[in-house]
Design an enzyme around this catalytic site. Structure first.
Site, PDB file in Angstrom:
ATOM      1  N   GLU A 110      10.898  -2.525  -7.285  1.00  0.00           N
ATOM      2  CA  GLU A 110       9.924  -3.257  -6.387  1.00  0.00           C
ATOM      3  C   GLU A 110       8.477  -3.534  -6.817  1.00  0.00           C
ATOM      4  O   GLU A 110       8.192  -2.482  -7.310  1.00  0.00           O
ATOM      5  CB  GLU A 110      10.149  -2.605  -5.022  1.00  0.00           C
ATOM      6  CG  GLU A 110      11.624  -3.055  -4.445  1.00  0.00           C
ATOM      7  CD  GLU A 110      11.350  -2.506  -2.850  1.00  0.00           C
ATOM      8  OE1 GLU A 110      12.422  -3.112  -2.158  1.00  0.00           O
ATOM      9  OE2 GLU A 110      11.095  -1.489  -2.735  1.00  0.00           O
ATOM     10  N   CYS A 123       0.671  -3.892  -6.801  1.00  0.00           N
ATOM     11  CA  CYS A 123       1.181  -2.640  -6.768  1.00  0.00           C
ATOM     12  C   CYS A 123       2.514  -2.623  -7.746  1.00  0.00           C
ATOM     13  O   CYS A 123       3.491  -3.228  -7.501  1.00  0.00           O
ATOM     14  CB  CYS A 123       1.355  -1.862  -5.699  1.00  0.00           C
ATOM     15  SG  CYS A 123       2.088  -0.467  -5.630  1.00  0.00           S
ATOM     16  N   CYS A 130      12.421   7.804  -9.371  1.00  0.00           N
ATOM     17  CA  CYS A 130      11.613   8.963  -9.779  1.00  0.00           C
ATOM     18  C   CYS A 130      12.209  10.207  -9.889  1.00  0.00           C
ATOM     19  O   CYS A 130      12.763  10.561  -8.956  1.00  0.00           O
ATOM     20  CB  CYS A 130      10.386   8.631  -8.981  1.00  0.00           C
ATOM     21  SG  CYS A 130       8.861  10.061  -9.500  1.00  0.00           S
ATOM     22  N   CYS A 134       9.187  14.415  -4.829  1.00  0.00           N
ATOM     23  CA  CYS A 134       8.029  14.554  -3.589  1.00  0.00           C
ATOM     24  C   CYS A 134       9.082  14.402  -2.286  1.00  0.00           C
ATOM     25  O   CYS A 134       9.692  13.466  -2.331  1.00  0.00           O
ATOM     26  CB  CYS A 134       7.095  13.800  -3.929  1.00  0.00           C
ATOM     27  SG  CYS A 134       6.032  14.096  -5.131  1.00  0.00           S
ATOM     28  N   CYS A 137       8.879  11.193   0.026  1.00  0.00           N
ATOM     29  CA  CYS A 137       8.670   9.959  -0.594  1.00  0.00           C
ATOM     30  C   CYS A 137      10.189   9.246  -0.894  1.00  0.00           C
ATOM     31  O   CYS A 137      11.049   9.916  -1.279  1.00  0.00           O
ATOM     32  CB  CYS A 137       8.134  10.035  -1.977  1.00  0.00           C
ATOM     33  SG  CYS A 137       8.442   8.578  -2.886  1.00  0.00           S
ATOM     34  N   GLY A 178       8.063   5.552  -9.283  1.00  0.00           N
ATOM     35  CA  GLY A 178       7.921   6.170 -10.687  1.00  0.00           C
ATOM     36  C   GLY A 178       6.689   6.962 -10.670  1.00  0.00           C
ATOM     37  O   GLY A 178       5.560   6.745 -10.281  1.00  0.00           O
ATOM     38  N   GLU A 179       6.703   8.007 -11.848  1.00  0.00           N
ATOM     39  CA  GLU A 179       5.573   8.801 -12.083  1.00  0.00           C
ATOM     40  C   GLU A 179       4.907   7.880 -13.445  1.00  0.00           C
ATOM     41  O   GLU A 179       5.824   8.388 -14.475  1.00  0.00           O
ATOM     42  CB  GLU A 179       6.143  10.172 -12.216  1.00  0.00           C
ATOM     43  CG  GLU A 179       5.116  11.167 -12.950  1.00  0.00           C
ATOM     44  CD  GLU A 179       3.495  10.895 -12.502  1.00  0.00           C
ATOM     45  OE1 GLU A 179       3.188  11.377 -11.247  1.00  0.00           O
ATOM     46  OE2 GLU A 179       2.580  10.686 -13.461  1.00  0.00           O
ATOM     47  N   SER A 233      -2.433  12.584  -6.727  1.00  0.00           N
ATOM     48  CA  SER A 233      -1.765  12.822  -5.478  1.00  0.00           C
ATOM     49  C   SER A 233      -1.873  14.244  -5.366  1.00  0.00           C
ATOM     50  O   SER A 233      -1.398  15.152  -5.994  1.00  0.00           O
ATOM     51  CB  SER A 233      -0.597  12.351  -5.503  1.00  0.00           C
ATOM     52  OG  SER A 233      -0.438  11.013  -5.789  1.00  0.00           O
ATOM     53  N   LEU A 234      -2.853  14.818  -4.458  1.00  0.00           N
ATOM     54  CA  LEU A 234      -3.022  15.966  -3.947  1.00  0.00           C
ATOM     55  C   LEU A 234      -2.278  16.483  -2.885  1.00  0.00           C
ATOM     56  O   LEU A 234      -1.402  17.712  -2.980  1.00  0.00           O
ATOM     57  CB  LEU A 234      -4.324  16.174  -3.843  1.00  0.00           C
ATOM     58  CG  LEU A 234      -5.046  17.856  -3.592  1.00  0.00           C
ATOM     59  CD1 LEU A 234      -4.801  18.800  -4.803  1.00  0.00           C
ATOM     60  CD2 LEU A 234      -6.402  17.856  -3.312  1.00  0.00           C
ATOM     61  N   HIS A 235      -2.392  15.840  -1.803  1.00  0.00           N
ATOM     62  CA  HIS A 235      -1.660  16.055  -0.532  1.00  0.00           C
ATOM     63  C   HIS A 235      -1.781  17.474   0.276  1.00  0.00           C
ATOM     64  O   HIS A 235      -1.647  17.272   1.288  1.00  0.00           O
ATOM     65  CB  HIS A 235      -0.065  15.808  -0.736  1.00  0.00           C
ATOM     66  CG  HIS A 235       0.101  14.340  -1.227  1.00  0.00           C
ATOM     67  ND1 HIS A 235      -0.639  13.471  -0.820  1.00  0.00           N
ATOM     68  CD2 HIS A 235       0.808  14.052  -2.148  1.00  0.00           C
ATOM     69  CE1 HIS A 235      -0.178  12.153  -1.298  1.00  0.00           C
ATOM     70  NE2 HIS A 235       0.628  12.566  -2.174  1.00  0.00           N
ATOM     71  N   ASN A 309       3.524   6.880   5.644  1.00  0.00           N
ATOM     72  CA  ASN A 309       4.458   5.765   5.961  1.00  0.00           C
ATOM     73  C   ASN A 309       5.764   6.106   6.207  1.00  0.00           C
ATOM     74  O   ASN A 309       6.319   6.897   5.438  1.00  0.00           O
ATOM     75  CB  ASN A 309       4.502   4.730   4.967  1.00  0.00           C
ATOM     76  CG  ASN A 309       2.988   4.158   4.796  1.00  0.00           C
ATOM     77  OD1 ASN A 309       2.415   3.653   5.835  1.00  0.00           O
ATOM     78  ND2 ASN A 309       2.473   3.936   3.597  1.00  0.00           N
ATOM     79  N   CYS A 351       3.036   2.206   0.726  1.00  0.00           N
ATOM     80  CA  CYS A 351       2.882   3.308  -0.237  1.00  0.00           C
ATOM     81  C   CYS A 351       4.323   4.234   0.102  1.00  0.00           C
ATOM     82  O   CYS A 351       4.425   4.961   1.358  1.00  0.00           O
ATOM     83  CB  CYS A 351       1.927   4.269  -0.237  1.00  0.00           C
ATOM     84  SG  CYS A 351       0.613   3.790  -1.277  1.00  0.00           S
TER      85      CYS A 351
HETATM   86  N1  SAH Z   1       4.322   8.506  -8.679  1.00  0.00           N
HETATM   87  C1  SAH Z   1       2.730   8.359  -8.349  1.00  0.00           C
HETATM   88  C2  SAH Z   1       2.460   6.726  -7.925  1.00  0.00           C
HETATM   89  C3  SAH Z   1       3.336   6.404  -6.920  1.00  0.00           C
HETATM   90  S1  SAH Z   1       3.261   6.849  -5.283  1.00  0.00           S
HETATM   91  C4  SAH Z   1       2.170   9.486  -7.658  1.00  0.00           C
HETATM   92  O1  SAH Z   1       2.905  10.198  -6.765  1.00  0.00           O
HETATM   93  O2  SAH Z   1       1.215   9.676  -7.573  1.00  0.00           O
HETATM   94  C5  SAH Z   1       1.707   6.290  -4.672  1.00  0.00           C
HETATM   95  C6  SAH Z   1       1.128   7.219  -3.692  1.00  0.00           C
HETATM   96  O3  SAH Z   1       1.904   7.274  -2.416  1.00  0.00           O
HETATM   97  C7  SAH Z   1       1.136   8.793  -3.929  1.00  0.00           C
HETATM   98  O4  SAH Z   1      -0.011   9.439  -3.687  1.00  0.00           O
HETATM   99  C8  SAH Z   1       2.211   9.267  -3.090  1.00  0.00           C
HETATM  100  O5  SAH Z   1       2.141  10.706  -2.926  1.00  0.00           O
HETATM  101  C9  SAH Z   1       2.308   8.419  -1.979  1.00  0.00           C
HETATM  102  N2  SAH Z   1       3.166   8.472  -0.890  1.00  0.00           N
HETATM  103  C10 SAH Z   1       4.512   8.579  -1.302  1.00  0.00           C
HETATM  104  N3  SAH Z   1       5.318   8.567  -0.237  1.00  0.00           N
HETATM  105  C11 SAH Z   1       4.526   8.267   0.771  1.00  0.00           C
HETATM  106  C12 SAH Z   1       4.792   7.810   2.143  1.00  0.00           C
HETATM  107  N4  SAH Z   1       5.875   7.897   2.702  1.00  0.00           N
HETATM  108  N5  SAH Z   1       3.473   7.696   2.865  1.00  0.00           N
HETATM  109  C13 SAH Z   1       2.361   7.564   2.489  1.00  0.00           C
HETATM  110  N6  SAH Z   1       2.070   7.854   1.057  1.00  0.00           N
HETATM  111  C14 SAH Z   1       3.302   8.137   0.207  1.00  0.00           C
HETATM  112 FE1  SF4 Z   2       7.663  10.149  -7.538  1.00  0.00          FE
HETATM  113 FE2  SF4 Z   2       5.100   9.493  -6.642  1.00  0.00          FE
HETATM  114 FE3  SF4 Z   2       7.186   9.526  -5.041  1.00  0.00          FE
HETATM  115 FE4  SF4 Z   2       6.428  11.701  -5.939  1.00  0.00          FE
HETATM  116  S1  SF4 Z   2       5.255  10.262  -4.753  1.00  0.00           S
HETATM  117  S2  SF4 Z   2       8.476  11.321  -6.074  1.00  0.00           S
HETATM  118  S3  SF4 Z   2       5.902  11.285  -8.098  1.00  0.00           S
HETATM  119  S4  SF4 Z   2       7.022   8.160  -6.740  1.00  0.00           S
END
Ligand code: SAH
Ligand code: SF4
Length: 370
Positions: A110, A123, A130, A134, A137, A178-179, A233-235, A309, A351
Site C-alpha cells: 500500500e 508515503c 515488516c 513493533c 503496528c 516495512g523497515e 521512531s523512539l516512542h 491510529n 500511520c
Molecule cells: N518502519 C519505519 C517506518 C514506517 S512506520 C518506522 O517504524 O519508523 C511510520 C511511523 O508510524 C513509525 O514511527 C511507526 O512507529 C508509526 N506507527 C506504527 N504504527 C502506528 C499506529 N498504529 N499509530 C500511529 N503510528 C504508528
Molecule cells: Fe515495521 Fe515500522 Fe511497523 Fe515497526 S512500526 S513493525 S518497524 S513498519
C-alpha cells in the site's frame, strides 16, 4: 591555477558523475539495459528510456516516443514498464488517497497520498510486510514476505503522480510498510532516482526516511551525499518500555541509538526528527516528557508527536486533550515539538494502519477536486 590541476578538479568529477548516472540507470532498469545491449543499441538509448520512465512517467513504452518504434515494441515485450498493478484506489473524507498494488509475484502493498494545503505528500512502502514486530503496528503483525526492488519503491511515487496530475507530488516520506534500513541498497537507489534531475527531479530535502532505529544504517545514511531527511521512531525514552513495544530495542540500547543520532546531526547539520506515537497509559505520562526533555536536548532535534491510529493490537490512543497537554509540557521544558494530525483514518491509511488487507478490487475512485 595550473591547467592540469584545474582539469583534475573540474573535469574528472563531472565524468564521474556521468558514470554514476549511467550506473544508476543500469541498476534501476536492468531488464531494459539487457534488451538494449542485446540489440546493439547506442548508449544514449538507456538515458532516453530512463527519462521517459522516471521523468515522463510513461505508462508503457509506446508513450516513449523518443525511442524508435521497433525498440518500443521490443521493450514492451521483454521489459514492460508496469512493475506494479494498481488494484484499488480509495479516498478518505479528508482527501487522503490510498493505493493498493499487486507485485508481479502476487504480493500486496500500500501507498498513501496526503494532500495538505500546497503539499502533496506520498508515503511509500519498502517491504512486503515488516519483520521488526513493533507491537502496536498493523504492518508488524504481517511479518515479512520480501524486500521491494528500487523500481517497485519508486513506481509507487510515479503511480501517485500520474493519479494526481496535473498536480505534482511535492514530498515523499518513506513511512509506509516495512523497515527501510533493512532494504538499504534498494531504498537508496529509489530515492536517488526520485531526486535525480534526469529522473523524477524531486529535491532531496523534500524526501524523508523513517527508521525504527538501526544504528549502523543511521550512521551510513548520515554519510550519504544527498540531503535526505531522517526520522527515528523512539516512542518512549525508557529502555524497558521500549523493549516491550519495539523488539529492535533489545538489539540497540537507547544510548547507542542516541549516539548514532548525535553522529547524524554532527555530520549533516540537518534537523533530526523523533517519531513518538502516543499510546494511552503506556508512554504518555509526565515523566515521559521530563525524560524526553533530557534525552532530546539538542537544537537540531525535533519531537514529532502522533496519537495512535487504531489497529487490532490492544492499544488505545491518548485522548486529544491529554496529547495537547503532553505537547504543551514538552514545549515548556524546551523541546521543539509538534503534534501531527492523523490523516486518512477512515480508509485505514494512517500511520501504522497499512496492512494491504483489502483484497477485493473495487476499481478507481475519481479524484475529488476542491
Ligand atoms: N518502519 C519505519 C517506518 C514506517 S512506520 C518506522 O517504524 O519508523 C511510520 C511511523 O508510524 C513509525 O514511527 C511507526 O512507529 C508509526 N506507527 C506504527 N504504527 C502506528 C499506529 N498504529 N499509530 C500511529 N503510528 C504508528
Ligand atoms: Fe515495521 Fe515500522 Fe511497523 Fe515497526 S512500526 S513493525 S518497524 S513498519
Amino acid at each position: 591555477m595550473d591547467a592540469a590541476f584545474y582539469r583534475s578538479v573540474c573535469i574528472i568529477p563531472s565524468r564521474t558523475r556521468r558514470g554514476e548516472k549511467a550506473l544508476r540507470a543500469k541498476e534501476f532498469i536492468p531488464g531494459v539495459e539487457r534488451v538494449l545491449k542485446n540489440r546493439g543499441e547506442p548508449a544514449y538509448r538507456l538515458k532516453q528510456a530512463y527519462g521517459a520512465l522516471c521523468g515522463g512517467l510513461a505508462r508503457d513504452w509506446e508513450e516513449a516516443t523518443a525511442l524508435p518504434k521497433g525498440l518500443r515494441v521490443a521493450l514492451s515485450a521483454e521489459a514492460p514498464v508496469a512493475v506494479l498493478e494498481l488494484t484499488r484506489t480509495s479516498q478518505a473524507t479528508d482527501g487522503t488517497r490510498k493505493y493498493l498494488f499487486k507485485t508481479h509475484d502476487g504480493h500486496l502493498i500500500e501507498t498513501v497520498m496526503i494532500p495538505e494545503r500546497s503539499r502533496r505528500t506520498v508515503c511509500i512502502s519498502t517491504q512486503v510486510g515488516c519483520p521488526m514486530g513493533c507491537t502496536f503496528c498493523a504492518t508488524g503483525l504481517l511479518g515479512i514476505k520480501r524486500n521491494l526492488k528500487a523500481r517497485e519503491i519508486a513506481e509507487q511515487v510515479f503511480a501517485a503522480a500520474r493519479d494526481i496530475a496535473p498536480e505534482r507530488v511535492t514530498n515523499v516520506v518513506v513511512m509506509g510498510m516495512g523497515e527501510p534500513f533493512l532494504n538499504y541498497k534498494e531504498v537508496l537507489l529509489a530515492l536517488k532516482v526520485l531526486n535525480d534531475k534526469d529522473g523524477f527531479n524531486l529535491a532531496a530535502r523534500s524526501i524523508a526516511v523513517s527508521t525504527s532505529g538501526l544504528v549502523d544504517k543511521i550512521r551510513r545514511f548520515a554519510d550519504e551525499p544527498e540531503q535526505f531527511h531522517l526520522a527515528i521512531s523512539l516512542h518512549t525514552p525508557f529502555e524497558d518500555e521500549r523493549k516491550e513495544i519495539m523488539p529492535v530495542a533489545s538489539r540497540h540500547s537507547i544510548p547507542e541509538l542516541m549516539s548514532a543520532a548525535r553522529y547524524y546531526v554532527e555530520r549533516t547539520h540537518r534537523k533530526l526528527f523523533f517519531e513518538y506515537t502516543l499510546l494511552a497509559g503506556v508512554n504518555d505520562d509526565k515523566r515521559h516528557v521530563e525524560t524526553l526533555a533530557e534525552l532530546l536536548d539538542h537544537p537540531l532535534y525535533h519531537l514529532n508527536l502522533l496519537r495512535f491510529n487504531w489497529t487490532n493490537t490492544g492499544f488505545a490512543a491518548t485522548p486529544k486533550q491529554e496529547a495537547k497537554e503532553f505537547l504543551r509540557y514538552a514545549r515548556e521544558l524546551g523541546l521543539s515539538a509538534t503534534l501531527r494530525p492523523s490523516r486518512g483514518q477512515d480508509i485505514d491509511a494512517a500511520c501504522g494502519q497499512l496492512a494491504a488487507k483489502d483484497l477485493q478490487p473495487r476499481g478507481v475512485v475519481p479524484l475529488a477536486r476542491a
